[in-house]
Design a protein around this motif. Structure first.
Motif, PDB file in Angstrom:
ATOM      1  N   LYS A 149     -24.900   2.950  29.393  1.00  0.00           N
ATOM      2  CA  LYS A 149     -23.876   3.992  29.435  1.00  0.00           C
ATOM      3  C   LYS A 149     -24.478   5.251  28.822  1.00  0.00           C
ATOM      4  O   LYS A 149     -24.582   5.364  27.604  1.00  0.00           O
ATOM      5  CB  LYS A 149     -22.635   3.554  28.661  1.00  0.00           C
ATOM      6  CG  LYS A 149     -21.974   2.311  29.237  1.00  0.00           C
ATOM      7  CD  LYS A 149     -20.799   1.876  28.385  1.00  0.00           C
ATOM      8  CE  LYS A 149     -20.240   0.557  28.893  1.00  0.00           C
ATOM      9  NZ  LYS A 149     -19.134   0.069  28.064  1.00  0.00           N
ATOM     10  N   SER A 150     -24.874   6.187  29.661  1.00  0.00           N
ATOM     11  CA  SER A 150     -25.517   7.405  29.159  1.00  0.00           C
ATOM     12  C   SER A 150     -24.569   8.252  28.329  1.00  0.00           C
ATOM     13  O   SER A 150     -25.005   9.032  27.491  1.00  0.00           O
ATOM     14  CB  SER A 150     -26.077   8.234  30.310  1.00  0.00           C
ATOM     15  OG  SER A 150     -25.032   8.709  31.138  1.00  0.00           O
ATOM     16  N   GLU A 151     -23.261   8.094  28.541  1.00  0.00           N
ATOM     17  CA  GLU A 151     -22.289   8.856  27.772  1.00  0.00           C
ATOM     18  C   GLU A 151     -22.074   8.260  26.382  1.00  0.00           C
ATOM     19  O   GLU A 151     -21.350   8.828  25.564  1.00  0.00           O
ATOM     20  CB  GLU A 151     -20.953   8.962  28.524  1.00  0.00           C
ATOM     21  CG  GLU A 151     -20.214   7.648  28.691  1.00  0.00           C
ATOM     22  CD  GLU A 151     -20.663   6.790  29.872  1.00  0.00           C
ATOM     23  OE1 GLU A 151     -19.873   5.939  30.284  1.00  0.00           O
ATOM     24  OE2 GLU A 151     -21.800   6.944  30.372  1.00  0.00           O
ATOM     25  N   GLY A 152     -22.712   7.149  26.101  1.00  0.00           N
ATOM     26  CA  GLY A 152     -22.623   6.498  24.802  1.00  0.00           C
ATOM     27  C   GLY A 152     -24.009   6.321  24.203  1.00  0.00           C
ATOM     28  O   GLY A 152     -24.902   7.169  24.346  1.00  0.00           O
ATOM     29  N   LEU A 153     -24.229   5.178  23.577  1.00  0.00           N
ATOM     30  CA  LEU A 153     -25.496   4.868  22.922  1.00  0.00           C
ATOM     31  C   LEU A 153     -26.660   4.759  23.905  1.00  0.00           C
ATOM     32  O   LEU A 153     -27.818   4.919  23.524  1.00  0.00           O
ATOM     33  CB  LEU A 153     -25.356   3.565  22.123  1.00  0.00           C
ATOM     34  CG  LEU A 153     -26.555   3.111  21.310  1.00  0.00           C
ATOM     35  CD1 LEU A 153     -26.939   4.164  20.266  1.00  0.00           C
ATOM     36  CD2 LEU A 153     -26.266   1.770  20.657  1.00  0.00           C
ATOM     37  N   GLY A 154     -26.362   4.551  25.169  1.00  0.00           N
ATOM     38  CA  GLY A 154     -27.413   4.435  26.183  1.00  0.00           C
ATOM     39  C   GLY A 154     -28.343   5.635  26.237  1.00  0.00           C
ATOM     40  O   GLY A 154     -29.503   5.511  26.630  1.00  0.00           O
ATOM     41  N   ILE A 155     -27.860   6.793  25.822  1.00  0.00           N
ATOM     42  CA  ILE A 155     -28.698   7.990  25.813  1.00  0.00           C
ATOM     43  C   ILE A 155     -29.938   7.793  24.949  1.00  0.00           C
ATOM     44  O   ILE A 155     -30.988   8.376  25.196  1.00  0.00           O
ATOM     45  CB  ILE A 155     -27.874   9.226  25.363  1.00  0.00           C
ATOM     46  CG1 ILE A 155     -28.565  10.522  25.749  1.00  0.00           C
ATOM     47  CG2 ILE A 155     -27.585   9.195  23.878  1.00  0.00           C
ATOM     48  CD1 ILE A 155     -28.420  10.889  27.185  1.00  0.00           C
ATOM     49  N   SER A 156     -29.865   6.918  23.952  1.00  0.00           N
ATOM     50  CA  SER A 156     -30.997   6.683  23.050  1.00  0.00           C
ATOM     51  C   SER A 156     -32.111   5.878  23.714  1.00  0.00           C
ATOM     52  O   SER A 156     -33.189   5.743  23.138  1.00  0.00           O
ATOM     53  CB  SER A 156     -30.520   5.961  21.790  1.00  0.00           C
ATOM     54  OG  SER A 156     -30.130   4.632  22.090  1.00  0.00           O
ATOM     55  N   LEU A 157     -31.880   5.357  24.904  1.00  0.00           N
ATOM     56  CA  LEU A 157     -32.886   4.566  25.612  1.00  0.00           C
ATOM     57  C   LEU A 157     -33.850   5.430  26.429  1.00  0.00           C
ATOM     58  O   LEU A 157     -34.821   4.919  26.964  1.00  0.00           O
ATOM     59  CB  LEU A 157     -32.201   3.563  26.551  1.00  0.00           C
ATOM     60  CG  LEU A 157     -31.149   2.634  25.929  1.00  0.00           C
ATOM     61  CD1 LEU A 157     -30.508   1.776  27.013  1.00  0.00           C
ATOM     62  CD2 LEU A 157     -31.759   1.787  24.840  1.00  0.00           C
ATOM     63  N   PHE A 158     -33.593   6.727  26.529  1.00  0.00           N
ATOM     64  CA  PHE A 158     -34.329   7.603  27.445  1.00  0.00           C
ATOM     65  C   PHE A 158     -35.348   8.490  26.758  1.00  0.00           C
ATOM     66  O   PHE A 158     -35.168   8.889  25.612  1.00  0.00           O
ATOM     67  CB  PHE A 158     -33.367   8.543  28.191  1.00  0.00           C
ATOM     68  CG  PHE A 158     -32.200   7.873  28.837  1.00  0.00           C
ATOM     69  CD1 PHE A 158     -32.286   6.587  29.352  1.00  0.00           C
ATOM     70  CD2 PHE A 158     -30.994   8.527  28.948  1.00  0.00           C
ATOM     71  CE1 PHE A 158     -31.209   5.978  29.955  1.00  0.00           C
ATOM     72  CE2 PHE A 158     -29.901   7.938  29.549  1.00  0.00           C
ATOM     73  CZ  PHE A 158     -30.008   6.660  30.049  1.00  0.00           C
ATOM     74  N   GLU A 159     -36.386   8.837  27.517  1.00  0.00           N
ATOM     75  CA  GLU A 159     -37.302   9.908  27.126  1.00  0.00           C
ATOM     76  C   GLU A 159     -36.779  11.242  27.632  1.00  0.00           C
ATOM     77  O   GLU A 159     -36.836  12.246  26.937  1.00  0.00           O
ATOM     78  CB  GLU A 159     -38.698   9.668  27.706  1.00  0.00           C
ATOM     79  CG  GLU A 159     -39.452   8.570  27.023  1.00  0.00           C
ATOM     80  CD  GLU A 159     -40.857   8.404  27.579  1.00  0.00           C
ATOM     81  OE1 GLU A 159     -41.244   9.094  28.549  1.00  0.00           O
ATOM     82  OE2 GLU A 159     -41.578   7.565  27.031  1.00  0.00           O
ATOM     83  N   LYS A 160     -36.314  11.240  28.901  1.00  0.00           N
ATOM     84  CA  LYS A 160     -35.749  12.465  29.465  1.00  0.00           C
ATOM     85  C   LYS A 160     -34.922  12.122  30.697  1.00  0.00           C
ATOM     86  O   LYS A 160     -34.982  11.004  31.218  1.00  0.00           O
ATOM     87  CB  LYS A 160     -36.835  13.478  29.814  1.00  0.00           C
ATOM     88  CG  LYS A 160     -37.751  13.079  30.951  1.00  0.00           C
ATOM     89  CD  LYS A 160     -38.765  14.180  31.216  1.00  0.00           C
ATOM     90  CE  LYS A 160     -39.685  13.808  32.376  1.00  0.00           C
ATOM     91  NZ  LYS A 160     -40.578  14.915  32.724  1.00  0.00           N
ATOM     92  N   MET A 161     -34.156  13.138  31.136  1.00  0.00           N
ATOM     93  CA  MET A 161     -33.308  12.999  32.307  1.00  0.00           C
ATOM     94  C   MET A 161     -33.509  14.231  33.177  1.00  0.00           C
ATOM     95  O   MET A 161     -33.736  15.324  32.656  1.00  0.00           O
ATOM     96  CB  MET A 161     -31.832  12.889  31.887  1.00  0.00           C
ATOM     97  CG  MET A 161     -31.575  11.703  30.989  1.00  0.00           C
ATOM     98  SD  MET A 161     -29.933  11.559  30.203  1.00  0.00           S
ATOM     99  CE  MET A 161     -28.868  12.680  30.978  1.00  0.00           C
ATOM    100  N   GLU A 162     -33.412  14.054  34.504  1.00  0.00           N
ATOM    101  CA  GLU A 162     -33.567  15.171  35.436  1.00  0.00           C
ATOM    102  C   GLU A 162     -32.535  15.054  36.551  1.00  0.00           C
ATOM    103  O   GLU A 162     -32.362  13.984  37.129  1.00  0.00           O
ATOM    104  CB  GLU A 162     -34.951  15.144  36.099  1.00  0.00           C
ATOM    105  CG  GLU A 162     -36.110  15.361  35.188  1.00  0.00           C
ATOM    106  CD  GLU A 162     -37.444  15.217  35.905  1.00  0.00           C
ATOM    107  OE1 GLU A 162     -38.423  15.743  35.360  1.00  0.00           O
ATOM    108  OE2 GLU A 162     -37.514  14.585  36.978  1.00  0.00           O
ATOM    109  N   GLY A 163     -31.918  16.176  36.836  1.00  0.00           N
ATOM    110  CA  GLY A 163     -30.978  16.206  37.938  1.00  0.00           C
ATOM    111  C   GLY A 163     -30.076  17.409  37.846  1.00  0.00           C
ATOM    112  O   GLY A 163     -30.050  18.109  36.839  1.00  0.00           O
ATOM    113  N   GLU A 164     -29.336  17.639  38.916  1.00  0.00           N
ATOM    114  CA  GLU A 164     -28.464  18.806  38.984  1.00  0.00           C
ATOM    115  C   GLU A 164     -27.111  18.582  38.320  1.00  0.00           C
ATOM    116  O   GLU A 164     -26.453  19.544  37.937  1.00  0.00           O
ATOM    117  CB  GLU A 164     -28.258  19.215  40.437  1.00  0.00           C
ATOM    118  CG  GLU A 164     -29.528  19.699  41.095  1.00  0.00           C
ATOM    119  CD  GLU A 164     -29.322  20.114  42.539  1.00  0.00           C
ATOM    120  OE1 GLU A 164     -28.158  20.280  42.964  1.00  0.00           O
ATOM    121  OE2 GLU A 164     -30.318  20.276  43.235  1.00  0.00           O
ATOM    122  N   ASP A 165     -26.673  17.336  38.216  1.00  0.00           N
ATOM    123  CA  ASP A 165     -25.325  17.079  37.711  1.00  0.00           C
ATOM    124  C   ASP A 165     -25.331  15.824  36.842  1.00  0.00           C
ATOM    125  O   ASP A 165     -25.380  14.712  37.357  1.00  0.00           O
ATOM    126  CB  ASP A 165     -24.362  16.902  38.883  1.00  0.00           C
ATOM    127  CG  ASP A 165     -22.919  16.776  38.450  1.00  0.00           C
ATOM    128  OD1 ASP A 165     -22.643  16.565  37.246  1.00  0.00           O
ATOM    129  OD2 ASP A 165     -22.039  16.869  39.331  1.00  0.00           O
TER     130      ASP A 165
END
Length: 187
Positions: A149-165
């Motif tokens: 869930k990127s809107e929650g704790l899942g954001i901590s799993l990423f190096e980066k994100m790319e996209g328009e929306d």
């Protein structure tokens, strides 16, 4: 205008509520095709349009919003894991990888339809087994394509994100939907 979200997803409902327009949420009487049954972009389109058309059949005077999502990692097409074990397996596979999320969006009326597939890319950090276990125990992401869930704790799993929306990653691309709804919204 009656606006209906053809989805049972609490995530899509919460996203659509951000636009502060009245809508109903209706469960579509549609059986989704599963990953592997057809090519990925066709699968997303098939499920998105199928859900919207099923709701339109019962509400012919409404404007229907449909959406579906899957994740692509190399040759692997990922849907919702459905279990803690499958979520852990998905996150182990996604560790250190670039993952493309395809989110289908349609706006459907008895007079016509609009459809688009919106891609969004996520680059996962290299994850340890302990990080994966801890994350899954906290968020239980068994109903999310890609097991996070990127809107929650899942954001901590990423190096980066790319996209328009970035809302496409959560499951309902609000930028495109707002553009489509703009001429339909009351003044």
């Amino acid at each position: 205008m009656t606006l209906i979200l053809a989805s049972t997803s609490p995530y899509r409902r919460a996203l659509l509520q951000r636009l502060t327009i009245p809508f109903e949420q209706v469960a579509p009487a549609f059986i989704e095709a599963v990953p592997g049954s057809m090519e990925a972009t066709e699968l997303v389109r098939h499920n998105t349009m199928g859900k919207a058309r099923a709701v339109l059949a019962d509400h012919p005077d409404a404007t229907i919003i449909g959406s579906d999502q899957l994740a692509l990692c190399g040759e692997h097409v990922l849907g919702k894991p459905g279990s803690i074990e499958n979520a852990a397996a998905q996150l182990h596979m996604l560790s250190g990888q670039r993952v493309t999320f395809l989110t289908g969006l349609c706006l459907l009326t008895s007079a016509g339809e609009r459809y688009e597939t919106i891609p969004y890319h996520v680059y996962f950090r290299h994850l340890t087994a302990n990080e994966i276990h801890r994350y899954i125990s906290i968020e239980q992401p068994v109903d999310c394509a890609g097991s996070f869930k990127s809107e929650g704790l899942g954001i901590s799993l990423f190096e980066k994100m790319e996209g328009e929306d970035p809302t496409a990653l959560i499951g309902l691309p609000l930028i495109r939907l707002s553009q489509w709804l703009h001429p339909l919204a009351p003044a």
